[in-house]
Design an enzyme around this catalytic site. Structure first.
Site, PDB file in Angstrom:
ATOM      1  N   PHE A  20       1.712  -5.100   5.015  1.00 48.70           N
ATOM      2  CA  PHE A  20       0.846  -4.054   5.489  1.00 48.70           C
ATOM      3  C   PHE A  20       0.872  -3.049   5.912  1.00 48.70           C
ATOM      4  O   PHE A  20       1.353  -2.542   6.559  1.00 48.70           O
ATOM      5  CB  PHE A  20      -0.228  -5.129   6.507  1.00 48.70           C
ATOM      6  CG  PHE A  20      -0.500  -6.440   6.031  1.00 48.70           C
ATOM      7  CD1 PHE A  20      -1.092  -7.066   5.305  1.00 48.70           C
ATOM      8  CD2 PHE A  20       0.504  -7.369   7.013  1.00 48.70           C
ATOM      9  CE1 PHE A  20      -1.194  -8.291   4.700  1.00 48.70           C
ATOM     10  CE2 PHE A  20       0.259  -8.110   6.477  1.00 48.70           C
ATOM     11  CZ  PHE A  20      -0.156  -8.968   5.153  1.00 48.70           C
ATOM     12  N   ASP A  21      -0.449  -1.773   5.882  1.00 44.42           N
ATOM     13  CA  ASP A  21      -0.434  -0.400   5.450  1.00 44.42           C
ATOM     14  C   ASP A  21      -1.924   0.210   6.038  1.00 44.42           C
ATOM     15  O   ASP A  21      -2.270   0.411   7.169  1.00 44.42           O
ATOM     16  CB  ASP A  21      -0.788  -0.101   4.397  1.00 44.42           C
ATOM     17  CG  ASP A  21      -0.012   0.554   2.970  1.00 44.42           C
ATOM     18  OD1 ASP A  21       1.223   0.088   3.996  1.00 44.42           O
ATOM     19  OD2 ASP A  21      -0.243   0.043   2.030  1.00 44.42           O
ATOM     20  N   THR A  22      -3.150  -1.354   6.495  1.00 43.16           N
ATOM     21  CA  THR A  22      -4.068  -1.034   7.600  1.00 43.16           C
ATOM     22  C   THR A  22      -4.665  -2.881   8.380  1.00 43.16           C
ATOM     23  O   THR A  22      -4.899  -3.653   7.376  1.00 43.16           O
ATOM     24  CB  THR A  22      -5.444  -1.129   6.464  1.00 43.16           C
ATOM     25  OG1 THR A  22      -5.278   0.137   5.282  1.00 43.16           O
ATOM     26  CG2 THR A  22      -7.225  -0.849   7.761  1.00 43.16           C
ATOM     27  N   GLN A  54      -2.649   2.970   9.508  1.00 37.48           N
ATOM     28  CA  GLN A  54      -3.556   2.681   9.806  1.00 37.48           C
ATOM     29  C   GLN A  54      -4.458   1.722  10.588  1.00 37.48           C
ATOM     30  O   GLN A  54      -4.113   0.296   9.951  1.00 37.48           O
ATOM     31  CB  GLN A  54      -4.588   2.836   8.130  1.00 37.48           C
ATOM     32  CG  GLN A  54      -6.297   3.260   7.933  1.00 37.48           C
ATOM     33  CD  GLN A  54      -7.180   3.301   6.943  1.00 37.48           C
ATOM     34  OE1 GLN A  54      -6.854   2.236   5.888  1.00 37.48           O
ATOM     35  NE2 GLN A  54      -7.825   4.325   6.657  1.00 37.48           N
ATOM     36  N   ARG A 239      -2.535  -5.009   0.403  1.00 38.67           N
ATOM     37  CA  ARG A 239      -2.078  -4.875   1.331  1.00 38.67           C
ATOM     38  C   ARG A 239      -3.016  -4.525   3.343  1.00 38.67           C
ATOM     39  O   ARG A 239      -2.626  -3.520   3.815  1.00 38.67           O
ATOM     40  CB  ARG A 239      -1.588  -2.786   1.682  1.00 38.67           C
ATOM     41  CG  ARG A 239       0.103  -3.691   0.540  1.00 38.67           C
ATOM     42  CD  ARG A 239       0.487  -2.002   0.131  1.00 38.67           C
ATOM     43  NE  ARG A 239       1.498  -2.139   0.975  1.00 38.67           N
ATOM     44  CZ  ARG A 239       2.803  -1.883   1.234  1.00 38.67           C
ATOM     45  NH1 ARG A 239       2.981  -3.731   0.960  1.00 38.67           N
ATOM     46  NH2 ARG A 239       3.063  -2.006   2.453  1.00 38.67           N
TER      47      ARG A 239
END
Length: 299
Positions: A20-22, A54, A239
């Site tokens: 995951f990015d967020t 993020q 993501r």
């Protein structure tokens, strides 16, 4: 790698973080309980940021403005910028702004709701107005409609009065063009040692019954709030993960918004709720506490 509702542990947590990015966090019951931060949460957030993730904070609480939330987080040692915080009061004000609303709103709520309307530039009345029961009550027979009111906005109001409810429902009944907006419809919220107490949804239900109308709900689990955040931050849905403690709002919201979900057990939902055969909302992942992330990564 993961199947339906994986429990996070030391064997899968590293790959989970990397996928995951967020990370979108609910606040109460996830980051803190009452006046205290959940143990380990600050370190967990630092780890995510050190990996370039993020981090976004979303709450259905309309009584506290985003600025006040930022101050509260600061006190708890949680690093958050104003732009990373979204609440249901902001969501309601943003919704009205997005449809070109140019009248006055009547607010049932607390100071934080008024602050969000000021920040958004929408004129309002209400809040402390009608905060006392008029003497005699028969003065309610002489309510006059304010033609400038184009929306009744209802949030949590811990000093709700009959006069406020009467004024709000009168406008909804006598002006079909008057919008009925709810910041959120949580029936209850956890209040420390007292357990669950009436939430905004309980007040919304009273106005709904009196006016015979359904509101536009702006907080979780409505799509309205998610679209506002997505437009601002433009993250990749596949993501992105929602981290929450309540099945009916946080996890449901993540599901309907098309993102992954992690349930933590530091707030409202228990293992028993999850196992209840009548429960229809199932998270993708579960962990006892988000604060356990640093320990799991070290093992």
């Amino acid at each position: 790698l993961f199947h339906v509702m994986s429990r996070l542990d030391s064997s899968n947590v590293e790959a989970w973080v990397e996928s995951f990015d967020t990370f979108i966090f609910d606040c109460d019951g996830v980051l803190w309980r009452g006046p205290h931060a959940v143990e380990g949460v600050n370190e967990a957030l630092k780890i995510l940021r050190s990996k370039g993730k993020q981090v976004v904070f979303v709450t259905n609480n309309s009584t506290t403005s985003r600025k006040a939330y930022q101050k509260k987080m600061e006190k708890l040692g949680i690093d958050a910028s104003f732009e990373d915080i979204y609440n249901s009061g902001f969501a309601a004000a943003s919704y009205l702004k997005s449809i070109g609303f140019n009248k006055k709103a009547y607010l049932i709520g607390e100071a934080g709701l008024g602050e969000e309307f000021e920040e958004t530039g929408i004129a309002y009345r209400g809040l402390t107005e009608h905060a006392h029961i008029p003497q005699p009550l028969s003065s309610l027979d002489h309510i006059e409609t304010d033609d400038e009111i184009g929306a009744v906005v209802v949030g949590l109001d811990r000093s709700i009065t009959y006069a406020k409810a009467a004024f709000a429902s009168y406008h909804l009944l006598h002006n079909p063009d008057c919008l009925f907006v709810a910041t959120n419809d949580d029936q209850t919220y956890p209040s420390g040692v007292k357990g669950n107490v009436p939430g905004a949804g309980s007040i919304v239900a009273m106005i709904e019954a009196a006016a015979g109308r359904k509101p536009i709900v702006c907080g979780k689990p409505s799509k309205q709030l998610f679209e506002t955040i997505h437009e601002s931050l433009n993250f990749n849905l596949s993501r992105t993960i929602m981290v929450g403690d309540r099945l009916s709002t946080d996890i449901k919201w993540g599901k309907t918004s098309g993102i992954s979900t992690l349930l933590v057990l530091t707030g409202v939902t228990t293992e028993a709720d999850l196992a209840n055969p009548e429960n229809e909302v199932h998270p993708d992942y579960i962990v006892d506490s988000f604060g356990s992330l640093p320990k799991l990564l070290k093992q």
